[in-house]
Structure formats: C-alpha cells, structure tokens
Design an enzyme around this catalytic site. Structure first.
Site, mmCIF file in Angstrom:
data_model
loop_
_atom_site.group_PDB
_atom_site.id
_atom_site.type_symbol
_atom_site.label_atom_id
_atom_site.label_comp_id
_atom_site.label_asym_id
_atom_site.label_seq_id
_atom_site.Cartn_x
_atom_site.Cartn_y
_atom_site.Cartn_z
ATOM 1 C CD GLN A 71 -59.083 -80.108 -56.942
ATOM 2 O OE1 GLN A 71 -59.978 -79.707 -57.711
ATOM 3 N NE2 GLN A 71 -59.225 -81.726 -56.626
ATOM 4 C CD GLU B 66 -29.678 -58.196 -74.872
ATOM 5 O OE1 GLU B 66 -28.743 -57.616 -75.158
ATOM 6 O OE2 GLU B 66 -30.694 -57.583 -75.558
ATOM 7 N NE ARG C 109 -47.822 -73.082 -43.829
ATOM 8 C CZ ARG C 109 -47.843 -72.667 -42.570
ATOM 9 N NH1 ARG C 109 -46.313 -73.126 -42.010
ATOM 10 N NH2 ARG C 109 -47.946 -71.142 -42.951
#
Ligand code: FAD
Length: 374
Positions: A272, A235, A261
């Site tokens: 940055q 798992e 954007r």
C-alpha cells in the site's frame, strides 16, 4: 449531467493520441528546438491557433497540448515551443501594429521565424518590472541599451520581444515592449550552459545602442506591463498543459511498472505504500487537469485572470514535481538508469518551478487576489 468517472478522466481523445505520437516523434528527432523543429510542429493543424498566438477551441487545444506533453519527455523542447507561441506570438497577435510588427505573424505560425521573450535581467527576476534596460525616443524610432538573461529560445531566436524602461523610477509605469530583430546592429546573444531542459536553449541578450523604428513598439508607450501580463497569463495556463501531460506519463508508467515488478513474491503494487503513491499521482493529475480545463476555457473566452493563471501554474508545476518524484520512488534503482530512468524528466520539472514566475510569486499573486497584504 453525471460526474465523469475514472475512465473519462484517463481517456485519451483522438487529438490527445495524435499529440502523444507527435510528441514522441519530436523527442526522437530533435535535440534542440531549431527551425526544423518549429516547421515540423507547424504541420499539425490542431496547433495552428496557438502558433498564431490564439487559443482556438479550448478543449481541442488542451487535448493537443496535454498529448504533446505526455508523448514528449524532453521538457526543453516543450518550453521552447511555449515561449514561441504562448508568449511571443500571442503578444504580437494582440498588441502589434497591423501595419507593422504584426506582419511577422504568418512566419511565426509557419515556424520559419522563431521568437523569444526578453524581460528578465540579472537584477530583475521576480521583481521583473525593476528592469534597467533603457529606451529613448529618436526622430525615427527608439534606441535600446541593456542586458537580458535566461531567455528561452535565445540561441535560435530571430526576433525578441524586449521589455525596456524610459525611467527606472517609474517601475512598471515606465516599461514598454519592442520587437527587436536578432540581425539588428548592436544585438549580441550568448548561450548559457544549463542542466536539464533538453532541447531548450537559454541565452543572455546584450543590446548596445540598438536602433529600431516606430512600428517596432508592441502595445502603447508605457504599456509594457500590460503586454507582459498578457504573456504571463497565456504562458502560465498553456505551459501547464505540458506539465499535466508529464503527470499522465509518470502515472501510467508507475502504474504499469508496479503491476509487473515482483518483490517478496508479489507485485510491488500490492504494497500500500506503493499503490498509495500512485493514487497520489492520480489525485495530482486529475486536479491539475480539471483546473486546466477551467482556465483554458476562460482564456478562450478572453476572461482569464492573473489569479486563474497562477492557480493552474502552481497546481501543475508542483503537482508534476510530486508525480515525477513519486515515479522515481516507484521505479527504485531503475529510476537512475540512463535508459528507462526518469531523472531527466525530474530535472526538467524543476525548471517549471521557476519559469513564468516562481511558485512563491504565484502565491504572492494569489494572496493579493484574496485581499491579503503582500
Ligand atoms: C528554464 C527557465 C526559462 C526562463 N525563460 C525566460 C524567458 O524566456 N524570458 C525571460 O524574460 N525570463 C525567463 N526566465 C527567467 C525567470 O522568469 C526568472 O528566473 C524568475 O522570474 C525568477 O527570477 P530569479 O531567477 O531572478 O529569482 P529571484 O527573483 O532572485 O528569486 C529567488 C528566490 O526568492 C523568492 N522570492 C523573490 N521575491 C519574492 C517575494 N516577493 N515573495 C516570495 N518569494 C520571493 C523566489 O520565489 C525564489 O525562491 C526563465 C527562467 C528559467 C529557469
């Protein structure tokens, strides 16, 4: 062999792309991981090995699971799928009596029977082998008594792998694993109210003098800890593939958004602080993916250790949290919007810091494997 360049790290194989499409379709079609969900997912041949509790071809399986994880933003659906295959089917495939409980495997593979693993109790979480659910032998089999909690798939499950002890003083040496049918007299399930993990159901399981036959024992008497360890290795490694997929989704989305954007007359990516966050996401994603490839290969060869599984789970869950948090920052206020935000994904990732053992527990396992006192 030359080192992979960035294109190769970010490349999507046909199987990955198929998984991505399927993941998106499933997220749109199913609000909960019920029988229809499992039947739909069982249609895809690439998932047949894991549905039967196997690993199959390590590369194909990894690509399929990462693709699903990238396409499906509902972490709960993926957790439900993982509990069913990586925990329940894999333990039945490896430990169940071929003339007894193993006969349920084709139904698990087809999705007509849903499985859940029931180990945790109110007083036994990280120290799960301190469980108090008891078993006693009878002339025809066993009788079980106790209460389990936080059981993934609990509300839909037809069968439970229940961990119980013959004597609490024996801790892990006293624990055995049993297959219990939901329809057995004395079994009661109650769904828990949850935040996040859309598509999953978590439940409590109450066992009141539940009688089962001998062939329902999974593994050896007192071999429950070994069965549990197998489930956790499987798992922790394979669920991590879904988290790697989630990182890829966060990375791609943030990168695309930051390029388009505009603020202060330029794309926000030219700041940055913003591009640095996206590079951090790439680093987390690439690290987890390489670690996953390593661990899945070892799993397919049957040589994966607890430490392998803890390393990849720690890297993938903490990395996915960092990636979704960075994506949230990049999206600005949009991150909070019901449509187009990523708060649901962020909250789903929180579950991964706890299920299959908390991040702290993974560190405890890793410290022990280094020979450090724990
Ligand atoms: C979404 C979800 C799905 C789950 N699905 C299943 C399931 O299908 N089946 C099942 O049996 N269980 C399931 N669980 C239960 C899960 O395995 C437990 O919640 C987990 O093991 C932690 O146990 P706990 O919640 O009791 O926390 P606790 O063990 O009480 O831990 C609380 C805090 O203490 C820390 N801690 C405890 N002991 C140590 C230690 N020795 N060293 C360092 N830190 C420590 C933990 O890291 C944690 O921060 C699920 C849980 C979640 C959240």
């Amino acid at each position: 062999m030359s080192a992979p360049d960035l294109d190769e790290i970010l490349a999507e194989s046909p199987i990955h792309l198929h998984g991505k499409r399927l993941g998106a379709e499933l997220a749109g079609a199913f609000s909960v991981a019920d029988h229809r969900f499992f039947r739909a997912i069982a249609q895809w041949d690439a998932l047949r090995p894991v549905l039967a509790g196997e690993v199959g071809d390590a590369r194909a399986t990894t690509d399929a699971l990462i693709g699903l994880g990238e396409g499906c933003p509902n972490g709960g659906l993926l957790l439900a799928f993982g509990a069913h295959c990586f925990a329940v089917a894999s333990c039945i495939s490896k430990f169940a009596d071929p003339d007894g409980a193993r006969s349920i495997l084709p139904q698990l593979q087809a999705g007509s029977v849903i499985g859940a693993l029931a180990a945790t109790e109110a007083g036994a979480g990280s120290d799960v082998m301190a469980l108090k659910t008891s078993y006693a032998e009878t002339e025809t089999g066993y009788v079980l008594q106790g209460e389990k909690t936080y059981i993934s798939n609990g509300a839909q499950a037809d069968i439970f792998l229940v961990f119980a002890t013959k004597d609490v003083r024996l801790h892990s040496r006293g624990v055995a694993c049993f297959l219990v049918e939901r329809s057995a007299p004395g079994v009661t399930v109650a769904e828990m109210a949850l935040q996040g993990l859309r598509g999953a159901s978590l439940a409590t399981l109450s066992l009141s003098e539940v009688r089962i036959d001998r062939v329902s024992l999974i593994g050896r008497p007192s071999g429950g800890a070994q069965v549990f360890k197998h489930a956790m290795i499987q798992e922790r490694i394979l669920l991590s593939a879904f988290l790697v997929g989630s990182m890829k989704r966060a990375l791609t989305r943030s990168s695309d958004y930051a390029k388009t954007r505009q603020q202060f007359g330029v794309p926000i990516a030219s700041n940055q602080y913003v591009s640095g966050r996206i590079v951090e996401m790439l680093l987390r994603y690439a690290t987890a993916k390489f670690m996953l490839d390593y661990a899945t290969t070892r799993l397919a060869l049957g040589i994966a250790s607890e430490a392998d599984a803890s390393l990849v789970k720690l890297c993938a869950s903490e990395g996915a949290l960092e990636c979704q948090l960075n994506a949230f920052r990049v999206l600005g206020g949009k991150g909070l919007e019901a449509e187009g935000g990523n708060c649901d994904e962020l909250i789903d990732i929180l579950g991964s810091l706890i299920y299959s053992g908390t991040s702290d527990l993974q560190k405890v396992i890793l410290a022990a494997s280094l020979g450090l006192p724990t």
